[in-house]
Design a protein around this motif. Structure first.
Motif, PDB file in Angstrom:
ATOM      1  N   ARG A  42       0.839  -1.203   0.000  1.00 21.98           N
ATOM      2  CA  ARG A  42       0.000   0.000   0.000  1.00 21.98           C
ATOM      3  C   ARG A  42       0.872   1.250   0.000  1.00 21.98           C
ATOM      4  N   ASN A  43       1.917   1.251   0.816  1.00 19.06           N
ATOM      5  CA  ASN A  43       2.814   2.411   0.853  1.00 19.06           C
ATOM      6  C   ASN A  43       3.507   2.620  -0.487  1.00 19.06           C
ATOM      7  N   ALA A  44       3.920   1.548  -1.120  1.00 24.99           N
ATOM      8  CA  ALA A  44       4.558   1.656  -2.438  1.00 24.99           C
ATOM      9  C   ALA A  44       3.582   2.218  -3.463  1.00 24.99           C
ATOM     10  N   LEU A  45       2.336   1.790  -3.388  1.00 32.29           N
ATOM     11  CA  LEU A  45       1.317   2.302  -4.306  1.00 32.29           C
ATOM     12  C   LEU A  45       1.052   3.787  -4.047  1.00 32.29           C
ATOM     13  N   ASP A  46       0.988   4.176  -2.780  1.00 33.41           N
ATOM     14  CA  ASP A  46       0.798   5.587  -2.441  1.00 33.41           C
ATOM     15  C   ASP A  46       1.931   6.449  -2.991  1.00 33.41           C
ATOM     16  N   VAL A  52       3.226   9.815 -10.106  1.00 29.62           N
ATOM     17  CA  VAL A  52       2.428   9.982 -11.325  1.00 29.62           C
ATOM     18  C   VAL A  52       1.708  11.328 -11.313  1.00 29.62           C
ATOM     19  N   VAL A  53       1.048  11.658 -10.217  1.00 29.19           N
ATOM     20  CA  VAL A  53       0.317  12.933 -10.144  1.00 29.19           C
ATOM     21  C   VAL A  53       1.284  14.102 -10.228  1.00 29.19           C
ATOM     22  N   GLY A  54       2.414  14.007  -9.532  1.00 28.13           N
ATOM     23  CA  GLY A  54       3.389  15.093  -9.568  1.00 28.13           C
ATOM     24  C   GLY A  54       3.946  15.333 -10.957  1.00 28.13           C
ATOM     25  N   GLY A  68      -0.301  30.892 -21.395  1.00 31.17           N
ATOM     26  CA  GLY A  68      -0.798  32.069 -20.692  1.00 31.17           C
ATOM     27  C   GLY A  68      -2.069  31.797 -19.892  1.00 31.17           C
ATOM     28  N   GLU A  69      -2.303  30.551 -19.533  1.00 30.65           N
ATOM     29  CA  GLU A  69      -3.512  30.188 -18.805  1.00 30.65           C
ATOM     30  C   GLU A  69      -3.238  30.131 -17.300  1.00 30.65           C
ATOM     31  N   ASP A  70      -4.309  30.280 -16.513  1.00 30.98           N
ATOM     32  CA  ASP A  70      -4.221  30.210 -15.062  1.00 30.98           C
ATOM     33  C   ASP A  70      -4.037  28.753 -14.632  1.00 30.98           C
ATOM     34  N   THR A  71      -3.201  28.529 -13.643  1.00 26.40           N
ATOM     35  CA  THR A  71      -2.911  27.164 -13.189  1.00 26.40           C
ATOM     36  C   THR A  71      -3.568  26.818 -11.852  1.00 26.40           C
ATOM     37  N   GLN A  72      -4.262  27.766 -11.239  1.00 29.36           N
ATOM     38  CA  GLN A  72      -4.812  27.559  -9.900  1.00 29.36           C
ATOM     39  C   GLN A  72      -5.775  26.372  -9.855  1.00 29.36           C
ATOM     40  N   LEU A  73      -6.709  26.273 -10.784  1.00 28.42           N
ATOM     41  CA  LEU A  73      -7.685  25.184 -10.792  1.00 28.42           C
ATOM     42  C   LEU A  73      -6.989  23.840 -11.005  1.00 28.42           C
ATOM     43  N   LEU A  74      -6.032  23.805 -11.889  1.00 30.72           N
ATOM     44  CA  LEU A  74      -5.290  22.573 -12.164  1.00 30.72           C
ATOM     45  C   LEU A  74      -4.577  22.066 -10.913  1.00 30.72           C
ATOM     46  N   ILE A  75      -3.936  22.963 -10.206  1.00 34.16           N
ATOM     47  CA  ILE A  75      -3.227  22.582  -8.981  1.00 34.16           C
ATOM     48  C   ILE A  75      -4.216  22.118  -7.923  1.00 34.16           C
ATOM     49  N   GLN A  76      -5.326  22.802  -7.799  1.00 34.19           N
ATOM     50  CA  GLN A  76      -6.351  22.408  -6.832  1.00 34.19           C
ATOM     51  C   GLN A  76      -6.890  21.015  -7.149  1.00 34.19           C
ATOM     52  N   LEU A  81      -7.150  15.235  -5.902  1.00 34.08           N
ATOM     53  CA  LEU A  81      -6.935  13.856  -6.346  1.00 34.08           C
ATOM     54  C   LEU A  81      -6.018  13.107  -5.364  1.00 34.08           C
ATOM     55  N   LEU A  82      -4.969  13.763  -4.920  1.00 31.47           N
ATOM     56  CA  LEU A  82      -4.064  13.125  -3.956  1.00 31.47           C
ATOM     57  C   LEU A  82      -4.759  12.872  -2.625  1.00 31.47           C
TER      58      LEU A  82
END
Length: 86
Positions: A42-46, A52-54, A68-76, A81-82
């Protein structure tokens, strides 16, 4: 997204861990040993989820900044997801 060899190798190692867990169950191994191995998988999967997400987040943020797009929503979304994966 391009999944790196490193990411795929992580999943292959986890696959091996899960197969070993099944084998331990079939052999009637001690519960404590089984839980230790399950926790390790489980820890390895986490950790793999984080990689992958990073990586995906980095690629997407770079692309949005270049356009030139805003990244706030993407980061949120990535943080959400994490959090949900735990």
């Amino acid at each position: 997204m391009d999944y790196t060899t490193q990411m795929k190798n992580r999943v292959k190692r986890i696959e091996g861990q899960v197969k070993a867990i099944l084998r331990m169950m079939e052999e009637g191994k001690d519960c404590k040993d089984l839980v230790i191995q399950m926790s390790a998988a489980r820890n390895a999967l986490d950790r793999t989820i984080g990689v992958v997400v990073g990586s995906n987040l980095e690629q997407c943020v770079r692309s949005q900044i270049e356009n030139g797009e805003d990244t706030q929503l993407l980061i949120q979304e990535a943080v959400t997801l994490l959090v949900k994966s735990r």
